[in-house]
Design a protein around this motif. Sequence first.
Motif, PDB file in Angstrom:
ATOM      1  N   GLN A 184       0.821  -1.204   0.000  1.00 22.12           N
ATOM      2  CA  GLN A 184       0.000   0.000   0.000  1.00 22.12           C
ATOM      3  C   GLN A 184       0.863   1.266   0.000  1.00 22.12           C
ATOM      4  OE1 GLN A 184      -3.918  -0.029   1.738  1.00 22.12           O
ATOM      5  NE2 GLN A 184      -3.719  -1.127  -0.182  1.00 22.12           N
ATOM      6  N   HIS A 185       0.258   2.377  -0.414  1.00 19.84           N
ATOM      7  CA  HIS A 185       0.948   3.664  -0.325  1.00 19.84           C
ATOM      8  C   HIS A 185       1.002   4.152   1.124  1.00 19.84           C
ATOM      9  CE1 HIS A 185       1.435   4.061  -4.555  1.00 19.84           C
ATOM     10  NE2 HIS A 185       0.146   4.230  -4.823  1.00 19.84           N
ATOM     11  N   GLN A 186       0.023   3.761   1.923  1.00 23.18           N
ATOM     12  CA  GLN A 186       0.000   4.120   3.348  1.00 23.18           C
ATOM     13  C   GLN A 186      -0.282   2.864   4.154  1.00 23.18           C
ATOM     14  OE1 GLN A 186      -2.644   7.390   4.596  1.00 23.18           O
ATOM     15  NE2 GLN A 186      -3.178   6.201   6.403  1.00 23.18           N
ATOM     16  N   PHE A 187       0.561   2.602   5.139  1.00 20.50           N
ATOM     17  CA  PHE A 187       0.370   1.440   5.998  1.00 20.50           C
ATOM     18  C   PHE A 187       0.985   1.736   7.356  1.00 20.50           C
ATOM     19  CE2 PHE A 187       4.374   0.997   3.813  1.00 20.50           C
ATOM     20  CZ  PHE A 187       5.250   0.501   4.766  1.00 20.50           C
ATOM     21  N   ASP A 188       0.619   0.931   8.345  1.00 22.06           N
ATOM     22  CA  ASP A 188       1.129   1.127   9.710  1.00 22.06           C
ATOM     23  C   ASP A 188       2.200   0.092  10.028  1.00 22.06           C
ATOM     24  OD1 ASP A 188      -1.230   2.633  11.948  1.00 22.06           O
ATOM     25  OD2 ASP A 188      -1.044   2.934   9.792  1.00 22.06           O
ATOM     26  N   LYS A 189       3.125   0.499  10.886  1.00 22.04           N
ATOM     27  CA  LYS A 189       4.198  -0.408  11.268  1.00 22.04           C
ATOM     28  C   LYS A 189       4.639  -0.065  12.686  1.00 22.04           C
ATOM     29  CE  LYS A 189       7.887  -0.383   8.573  1.00 22.04           C
ATOM     30  NZ  LYS A 189       9.249  -0.188   9.128  1.00 22.04           N
ATOM     31  N   VAL A 190       4.956  -1.081  13.464  1.00 19.24           N
ATOM     32  CA  VAL A 190       5.642  -0.902  14.735  1.00 19.24           C
ATOM     33  C   VAL A 190       7.107  -1.207  14.473  1.00 19.24           C
ATOM     34  CG1 VAL A 190       5.931  -1.745  17.087  1.00 19.24           C
ATOM     35  CG2 VAL A 190       3.630  -1.410  16.154  1.00 19.24           C
ATOM     36  N   GLU A 191       7.937  -0.187  14.625  1.00 20.65           N
ATOM     37  CA  GLU A 191       9.351  -0.302  14.281  1.00 20.65           C
ATOM     38  C   GLU A 191      10.197  -0.525  15.525  1.00 20.65           C
ATOM     39  OE1 GLU A 191      12.519  -0.118  11.334  1.00 20.65           O
ATOM     40  OE2 GLU A 191      10.363  -0.497  11.315  1.00 20.65           O
ATOM     41  N   MET A 192      11.269  -1.291  15.368  1.00 24.58           N
ATOM     42  CA  MET A 192      12.281  -1.463  16.407  1.00 24.58           C
ATOM     43  C   MET A 192      13.602  -0.896  15.896  1.00 24.58           C
ATOM     44  SD  MET A 192      11.641  -5.474  17.444  1.00 24.58           S
ATOM     45  CE  MET A 192      12.094  -6.035  15.774  1.00 24.58           C
ATOM     46  N   VAL A 193      14.270  -0.105  16.728  1.00 27.69           N
ATOM     47  CA  VAL A 193      15.593   0.412  16.386  1.00 27.69           C
ATOM     48  C   VAL A 193      16.504   0.210  17.590  1.00 27.69           C
ATOM     49  CG1 VAL A 193      16.900   2.579  16.125  1.00 27.69           C
ATOM     50  CG2 VAL A 193      14.992   2.076  14.595  1.00 27.69           C
TER      51      VAL A 193
END
Length: 446
Positions: free
Chosen positions: A297-306
């Motif tokens: 998708q052009h827009q989507f959600d993510k939970v990121e880890m750094v």
Amino acid sequence: MLDITLLRKNLDEVVAALATRGVVFDTERFNRLESRRKAVQVETENLQARRNTVSKLIGQLKAKGEDASKEMAESKAIPQQLHELEKELTAIQSELHEWLSGIPNLPHASVPVGESEEQNVEVRRWVPGNAAADALPTPFDFETQDHVAVGEKLGLDFEAARKLSGARFMVLRGQIAKLHRALAQFMLDVQTEEHGYTECYTPYIVNSSTLYGTGQLPKFKEDMFWVTKGGQNHTDEEEGPAEDLYLISTSEITLTGTVRDEILASTELPMRLTAHTPCFRSEAGSGGRDTRGIIRQHQFDKVEMVQIVHPEHSYAALEEMVGHAESILQRLGLPYRVVSLCTGDMGFSAAKTYDLEVWLPAQNTWREISSISNCEAFQARRLQARFRPEKGRPEYVHTLNGSGLAVGRALVAVLENYQQADGSVVIPEVLRPYMGGETHLYPTEA
């Protein structure tokens, strides 16, 4: 950014390593620029030494009452000559910097060599109730539907999204919207409460300097969504020089970017950061793949880890982060496998990457749901992100990032793996507290 010292000392090794990524490094160009850089620096040093010599000579001649006009004329000309050399050196360094900013990271020695995803290497897989190394989930005893067919009966609406924004967007309503939110909240809770990540709320719009630092610019400019171009909509003098502004393609950009131009105390490491954000991608290079549904998708959600770590600990941190993402999938009861990406399939900034691929029964295949990478010092050099060891000069940190997880793809996996013959979807047990205790999603009445 590659280590310029490594290029100067071990050029052949760098060229060979880049070749495994399908990159042909122009050694002739590099040697030409380096040769001219050295020559200009030698000229500069010689001219600076001559300036000192002439200055002393002028003093000596004047002390003797002798004519120093020739030496004074020479001394007067030197600053302009040095200025011209400085301009030439700046131009050489600028060309070198711009060129090298488009060269990807070197692969770690443990990365399998290959040209495409076909040469990626499976490390392990996890299938509930089946410990076999080559296990596949038990087939359904009814004809499975893909997430689009399942989701559209539960509140997934592509037509409304198309009217609002165009293709590759979605609208979620009612119970499926709540499930999407539940997935994100569950992921955040696990990462913060159990895995030691600090939750962050960061901007969704970033400047070009930040994107350069994490490696999205200049190479992937066309994959980004512009918000404004430099000079537009910049009226506040306190904002400083105008830069292009972009929507983030991942919160890796903002989380990693927080250490830009910083020298951290060694006691601040490791830093573990997480955020739930929307992500925006033009998918300019997707070539029409995955046009059906919400995979791409052009827009989507993510939970990121750094993680920002000491260089000696980055590969242990990589394995740890893979485990953190696996934990989410196991608790959701979703079959998955861990794959080590080959040299030709890794992202631009990565030295080593693991993909987690979840099983999608309607496609009868594994699909990426998380990508976890160790970038070593590649991003840190671009960001000028360093730490101060107990002894010696500041050193570059190592940066790592990964999805923990992509929320939309997790929704796809839940819809397909938990679908029932009557069109309902069983809610994974760990999500039920976030869903008011509900156990199923049921199709809405027509």
